[in-house]
Design a protein around this motif. Structure first.
Motif, PDB file in Angstrom:
ATOM      1  N   MET A 273     110.222  -5.043 105.432  1.00 34.08           N
ATOM      2  CA  MET A 273     109.116  -4.319 106.022  1.00 34.08           C
ATOM      3  C   MET A 273     107.825  -4.760 105.346  1.00 34.08           C
ATOM      4  SD  MET A 273     109.313  -0.342 106.862  1.00 34.08           S
ATOM      5  CE  MET A 273     107.993   0.533 107.607  1.00 34.08           C
ATOM      6  N   GLU A 274     106.828  -5.114 106.144  1.00 33.62           N
ATOM      7  CA  GLU A 274     105.583  -5.643 105.589  1.00 33.62           C
ATOM      8  C   GLU A 274     104.556  -4.565 105.272  1.00 33.62           C
ATOM      9  OE1 GLU A 274     103.855  -8.912 107.615  1.00 33.62           O
ATOM     10  OE2 GLU A 274     105.753  -9.945 107.865  1.00 33.62           O
ATOM     11  N   SER A 275     104.614  -3.432 105.963  1.00 32.61           N
ATOM     12  CA  SER A 275     103.650  -2.358 105.733  1.00 32.61           C
ATOM     13  C   SER A 275     104.246  -1.054 106.237  1.00 32.61           C
ATOM     14  CB  SER A 275     102.335  -2.657 106.470  1.00 32.61           C
ATOM     15  OG  SER A 275     102.576  -2.786 107.855  1.00 32.61           O
ATOM     16  N   LYS A 276     103.562   0.044 105.949  1.00 33.73           N
ATOM     17  CA  LYS A 276     104.028   1.346 106.414  1.00 33.73           C
ATOM     18  C   LYS A 276     103.839   1.448 107.925  1.00 33.73           C
ATOM     19  CE  LYS A 276     102.969   3.658 102.100  1.00 33.73           C
ATOM     20  NZ  LYS A 276     102.118   4.642 101.415  1.00 33.73           N
ATOM     21  N   VAL A 277     104.651   2.284 108.559  1.00 31.86           N
ATOM     22  CA  VAL A 277     104.580   2.475 110.003  1.00 31.86           C
ATOM     23  C   VAL A 277     103.172   2.909 110.394  1.00 31.86           C
ATOM     24  CG1 VAL A 277     105.441   3.835 111.948  1.00 31.86           C
ATOM     25  CG2 VAL A 277     107.022   3.056 110.163  1.00 31.86           C
ATOM     26  N   GLY A 278     102.588   2.191 111.372  1.00 32.31           N
ATOM     27  CA  GLY A 278     101.260   2.523 111.866  1.00 32.31           C
ATOM     28  C   GLY A 278     100.114   1.995 111.031  1.00 32.31           C
TER      29      GLY A 278
END
Length: 196
Positions: free
Chosen positions: A1-6
């Motif tokens: 995962m590259e970043s938090k959701v949204g």
């Protein structure tokens, strides 16, 4: 995962593979059979499908890869034998116009879900660019000027757009990796000059 959701937009082809598995689990169909039955047939796309490279219908164009030495080769060993949820459908320009017509006239989805599909969901790196649910959206002066879809693989490229202000649909299918983009850009430049 590259970043938090949204947190930020990042296109990810693997998400479409996961979506295809969900479609198969819920529908009981293979993904390609589901699309052919519930999208292509409903939209009147009579000359489109998920074909295998060793069983292509008559008049199907082969994709070509431009080699550094100036020669060409087909793309049949550069792509999966049959496409899936992350791409690989064979389409015609006429069938893509039929797809846009069916989508925009709520023949594929209810009016509510069509509206959701065509709503910008997240902003891309481009200042005027947005992504919806599987569709690219461009806005200028807070107004949508273009909905578009595209695909690129070795030996094939595709770009199709609907311009809501002029009700014009464009479809460019190419059997070269980079054949569609420049043509699409030239057409769009002319269209935006006419409509603004």
């Amino acid at each position: 995962m590259e970043s938090k959701v949204g947190e930020k937009f990042q296109y990810n082809n693997a998400g479409y593979i996961l979506l295809g598995l969900i479609v198969e689990q819920i529908s009981g169909f293979s993904f390609t059979d589901y699309i052919e039955e519930y999208i292509f047939k409903k939209a009147g796309m009579k000359n489109s499908g998920y074909y295998e490279f060793d069983a292509l219908p008559k008049d199907t164009a082969l994709g070509y890869i431009d080699l550094p030495n100036g020669r060409w080769k087909t793309n049949i060993y550069s792509l999966p034998v049959k496409g899936g949820s992350d791409g690989g459908a064979f389409v015609t320009a006429d069938d893509m116009v039929s797809l846009w017509d069916a989508l925009l006239n709520n023949l594929l989805l209810s009016q509510e879900y069509t509206r959701k599909l065509l709503t910008p969901f997240t902003q891309t790196k481009k200042l005027t660019g947005f992504y919806g649910y599987g569709i690219w959206i461009e806005k200028r002066n807070n107004s949508v000027v273009k909905y578009h879809i595209m695909g690129y693989d070795p030996g094939v490229s595709f770009h199709s757009a609907f311009y809501p202000n002029s009700l014009i649909t464009t479809v460019i299918c190419s059997n070269k990796s980079d054949g569609a983009y420049n043509i699409a850009r030239e057409i769009e430049d002319e269209l935006l000059l006419i409509t603004h």
